[in-house]
Design a protein around this motif. Structure first.
Motif, short mmCIF file in Angstrom:
data_model
loop_
_atom_site.label_atom_id
_atom_site.label_comp_id
_atom_site.label_asym_id
_atom_site.label_seq_id
_atom_site.Cartn_x
_atom_site.Cartn_y
_atom_site.Cartn_z
N LEU A 235 87.27 -33.63 77.60
CA LEU A 235 86.72 -34.84 78.22
C LEU A 235 85.21 -34.94 78.04
O LEU A 235 84.65 -36.04 77.94
CB LEU A 235 87.08 -34.88 79.71
CG LEU A 235 88.49 -35.34 80.07
CD1 LEU A 235 88.71 -35.22 81.57
CD2 LEU A 235 88.73 -36.78 79.61
N MET A 236 84.55 -33.80 77.97
CA MET A 236 83.10 -33.81 77.79
C MET A 236 82.71 -34.40 76.44
O MET A 236 81.60 -34.94 76.28
CB MET A 236 82.54 -32.39 77.91
CG MET A 236 82.61 -31.82 79.32
SD MET A 236 81.78 -30.22 79.45
CE MET A 236 80.10 -30.65 79.01
N TYR A 237 83.60 -34.31 75.45
CA TYR A 237 83.32 -34.86 74.13
C TYR A 237 83.92 -36.25 73.93
O TYR A 237 83.61 -36.93 72.95
CB TYR A 237 83.86 -33.92 73.05
CG TYR A 237 83.22 -32.57 73.06
CD1 TYR A 237 81.98 -32.36 72.44
CD2 TYR A 237 83.81 -31.50 73.71
CE1 TYR A 237 81.37 -31.12 72.46
CE2 TYR A 237 83.21 -30.25 73.73
CZ TYR A 237 81.99 -30.08 73.11
OH TYR A 237 81.39 -28.84 73.15
N VAL A 238 84.76 -36.67 74.87
CA VAL A 238 85.39 -37.98 74.77
C VAL A 238 84.62 -39.03 75.55
O VAL A 238 84.40 -40.16 75.06
CB VAL A 238 86.86 -37.91 75.26
CG1 VAL A 238 87.47 -39.31 75.32
CG2 VAL A 238 87.69 -37.02 74.35
N LEU A 239 84.20 -38.68 76.77
CA LEU A 239 83.52 -39.64 77.64
C LEU A 239 82.05 -39.78 77.28
O LEU A 239 81.34 -38.78 77.14
CB LEU A 239 83.66 -39.21 79.10
CG LEU A 239 85.09 -39.11 79.64
CD1 LEU A 239 85.08 -38.66 81.09
CD2 LEU A 239 85.83 -40.43 79.48
#
Length: 282
Positions: free
Chosen positions: A218-222
């Protein structure tokens, strides 16, 4: 010499079902006895399970033929086929696990996250289906935990290569080493006929590891990254490593007690079972 007069009583869930055993020119008829209603198609006591009771025989040779037929064909008739829904789901999950490991180095984090969530969500489905419909097989018992390890270990290793990843190489090494250790211990103990079932700690380990992987992806998606996510990710990653180490130590102590209580012989093997136990989630 004729075996046409040889009949057997077989109790199976209280239902009478005719069956026929063929042996060359000889013919033996098997019938099931309803133990609950007390009805029997032949004289003689009924035997529970798959055991056959010889109730009328023309000679001892026919009885021997019947016993051989029971041992040769009886258990195999109840063994579920490996071509079933649970094994198909496990195969699909294996393909999804490989896709996750490929997508992460390519920078396709959104696709990797979606694929990972689908893969882990199908994990409980195959086990539930296998238990409900009696489709637990030896292949599934081996293949299912193997795929689980590919998903977790492969994803941790793939995340090590990502820039600014919270997953360090030593963390991935601990995860892989723990899985290898527990798998080796289970192989030694169960290969000698012992019991090395998975504990609740192993199930929670899997849950926390999956949560940590989702948080990292999620840190790389959001974009932008929410303020709460980095701290939550750090907590989940360290919790995953902590429970991984703790469960590895716990399994090692359990294995030591089991091996000390009943020494394992390398030449011994567990008894064959027509219906294996569900795959362990360790």
């Amino acid at each position: 010499m004729s075996c046409s007069n040889v009949k057997f009583g077989l109790a199976y869930r209280g239902t009478a079902v005719p069956a026929v055993f063929h042996g060359g020119d000889h013919r033996a008829t098997m019938t099931l006895t309803d133990r609950r209603e007390g009805n029997s198609t032949e004289s003689g006591p009924a035997v529970s399970g798959n055991s056959l009771a010889l109730t009328r025989s023309s000679d001892k040779l026919c009885g021997l033929i019947a016993v051989i037929g029971r041992n040769r064909f009886g258990p195999r008739m109840e063994t579920p086929s490996i071509y079933n829904v649970p094994n198909a789901l496990t195969t699909v999950r294996f393909g999804l696990a490989i896709a996750v490991v490929v997508l992460i180095p390519l920078g396709e984090f959104g696709a990797a996250l979606a694929t990972f969530l689908i893969a882990v969500s199908t994990d409980w489905m195959d086990g539930y289906w296998a238990r409900k419909y009696g489709q637990v097989t030896k292949l599934g018992r081996i293949f299912d935990p193997f795929v689980d390890k590919i998903i977790i270990c492969g994803t941790f290793i793939a995340l090590v290569e990502v820039d600014a990843s919270p997953i360090a190489s030593w963390m991935a090494t601990i995860v892989v080493a723990r899985e290898l250790l527990v798998t080796s211990l289970r192989g030694i103990i169960e290969g000698g006929g012992g019991d090395f079932s998975a504990s609740w700690l192993g199930k929670w380990k899997m849950v926390v590891q999956c949560a940590a992987i989702v948080a990292v992806l999620l840190m790389y998606v959001l974009t932008p990254v929410p303020g709460w996510l980095p701290g939550t990710t750090t907590v989940l990653v360290w919790a995953a490593i902590g429970i991984t180490v703790y469960s590895g130590v716990d399994y090692t102590l359990i294995a030591a007690r089991v091996m000390q209580a009943s020494p394992v012989s390398p030449t011994s093997s567990p008894a064959d079972s027509p219906v294996p136990s569900p795959a362990p989630k360790d």
